[in-house]
Design an enzyme around this catalytic site. Structure first.
Site, PDB file in Angstrom:
ATOM      1  N   GLY A 195      -0.426  -2.316   4.642  1.00  0.00           N
ATOM      2  CA  GLY A 195      -1.196  -3.392   3.672  1.00  0.00           C
ATOM      3  C   GLY A 195      -1.660  -1.715   2.907  1.00  0.00           C
ATOM      4  CB  ALA A 196      -0.065   1.230   1.287  1.00  0.00           C
ATOM      5  CB  SER A 197      -0.585  -2.039  -2.332  1.00  0.00           C
ATOM      6  OG  SER A 197      -0.877  -3.522  -1.680  1.00  0.00           O
ATOM      7  NE  ARG A 198      -4.553  -7.282  -1.036  1.00  0.00           N
ATOM      8  CZ  ARG A 198      -5.041  -8.905  -1.601  1.00  0.00           C
ATOM      9  NH1 ARG A 198      -5.022  -9.176  -2.762  1.00  0.00           N
ATOM     10  NH2 ARG A 198      -4.556  -9.424  -0.586  1.00  0.00           N
ATOM     11  N   GLY A 212      -0.715  16.829  -5.149  1.00  0.00           N
ATOM     12  CA  GLY A 212       0.416  17.148  -5.037  1.00  0.00           C
ATOM     13  C   GLY A 212       1.245  16.728  -4.136  1.00  0.00           C
ATOM     14  CG  ASN A 229      -5.495  -1.578   6.066  1.00  0.00           C
ATOM     15  OD1 ASN A 229      -6.595  -1.448   6.686  1.00  0.00           O
ATOM     16  ND2 ASN A 229      -4.568  -1.620   5.060  1.00  0.00           N
ATOM     17  CE1 TYR A 280     -10.724 -15.040   9.624  1.00  0.00           C
ATOM     18  CE2 TYR A 280     -11.281 -13.451  10.849  1.00  0.00           C
ATOM     19  CZ  TYR A 280     -10.480 -13.515  10.015  1.00  0.00           C
ATOM     20  OH  TYR A 280      -9.847 -12.805   9.142  1.00  0.00           O
ATOM     21  CB  ALA A 284      -6.642 -17.872  13.369  1.00  0.00           C
ATOM     22  CD  GLU A 291     -14.337   4.400  23.095  1.00  0.00           C
ATOM     23  OE1 GLU A 291     -15.110   3.766  22.729  1.00  0.00           O
ATOM     24  OE2 GLU A 291     -14.308   4.786  24.607  1.00  0.00           O
TER      25      GLU A 291
END
Length: 259
Positions: A14-17, A56, A88, A150, A152, A245
């Site tokens: 889920g790293a694009s936004r 870098g 994520n 909510y 689900a 945790e």
């Protein structure tokens, strides 16, 4: 504070936004090489180029739909030797028991719940065999607060919280930590679009959204950078004895005395 993770490799889904993009920036700033996964190749390329140029580090993109087991297995095989796994990816819609159809429910759980499970299943044993590694699950505070509108998301997050605790209580014996974070309302692109829609509906102007956000007991929602900084800390040697945790990040909303 030096987190002592320079030169390590992290996989972020889920790293694009949103939170995922912020985590990529935070770990890149600490000197981690990155594997970035999401559906949007264009979005991933923008994040990868930004982080690589700024710090870098090496940033490899994996454009894939992690709601499918084949894609998860392929990503797990490509990234089997990462030092840090950040689960994520996920987007569970609002809705009641009868308001979400079965196909939608299964699809969103395939991405967030089973996606986390299967990717961890692919990578955690390799970490344990090496005797080192960290898994950070970005879950969500809805797992702690029942909400029939909510359902689900509450159920999925609650399952992932227990998943994190079950693994974290055992993997530490093999030198691997599994931890989680529970963001509350966070000012991501998705949240901003939602709150602007509410502002238009309730106040007649989407640009009046800060008025709605100010009603948060803490005075505002969390910023994605605040979530990312917590994730970076938990993934680092500075958190070397934290396992099983889940850190709630919501500006104290959960503990607020509702008058």
């Amino acid at each position: 504070m030096d987190l002592n993770i320079q030169g390590r490799t992290a996989l972020i889904t889920g790293a694009s936004r949103g939170i995922g993009r912020a985590i990529a920036r935070a770990l890149g700033a600490e000197g981690c090489d990155l594997h970035l996964a999401a559906r949007s190749e264009e979005g991933l390329r923008a994040v990868a180029d930004e982080v690589a140029q700024a710090h870098g580090v090496k940033a490899t993109i994996h454009a894939c739909d992690l709601s499918g087991p084949e894609a998860v297995a392929a990503l797990g095989a490509e990234c089997a030797e990462v030092d840090i796994l950040i689960n994520n990816a996920g987007d569970i819609p609002s809705g009641t028991l009868t308001g979400i159809d079965s196909a939608t429910w299964r699809q969103c759980w395939n991405l967030k719940v089973f996606g986390y499970v299967e990717l961890t299943r692919a990578i955690l044993p390799r970490m344990e065999a090496r005797g080192s590694g960290v898994v950070v699950n970005v879950v969500g505070a809805a797992g702690e607060s029942p909400n029939p509108n909510y359902i689900a998301g509450c159920m999925g997050n609650a399952a992932l919280m227990m998943f994190t605790r079950c693994l974290g209580g055992d993997s530490i014996r093999h030198g691997v930590r599994v931890v989680g974070v529970n963001p509350g309302a966070t000012l991501s692109d998705r949240h901003l679009a939602h709150v602007k829609e509410r502002a238009e509906r309730r106040l007649g102007d989407p640009e009046r959204w800060p008025e709605l956000e100010a009603k948060n007991p803490s005075g505002r929602t969390s910023r994605v950078e605040e979530i990312a900084d917590a994730v970076a800390f938990l993934a680092s040697d500075r958190a070397s004895h934290i396992a099983g945790e889940i850190l709630r990040i919501d500006g104290g909303v959960h503990s607020h005395y509702w008058r």
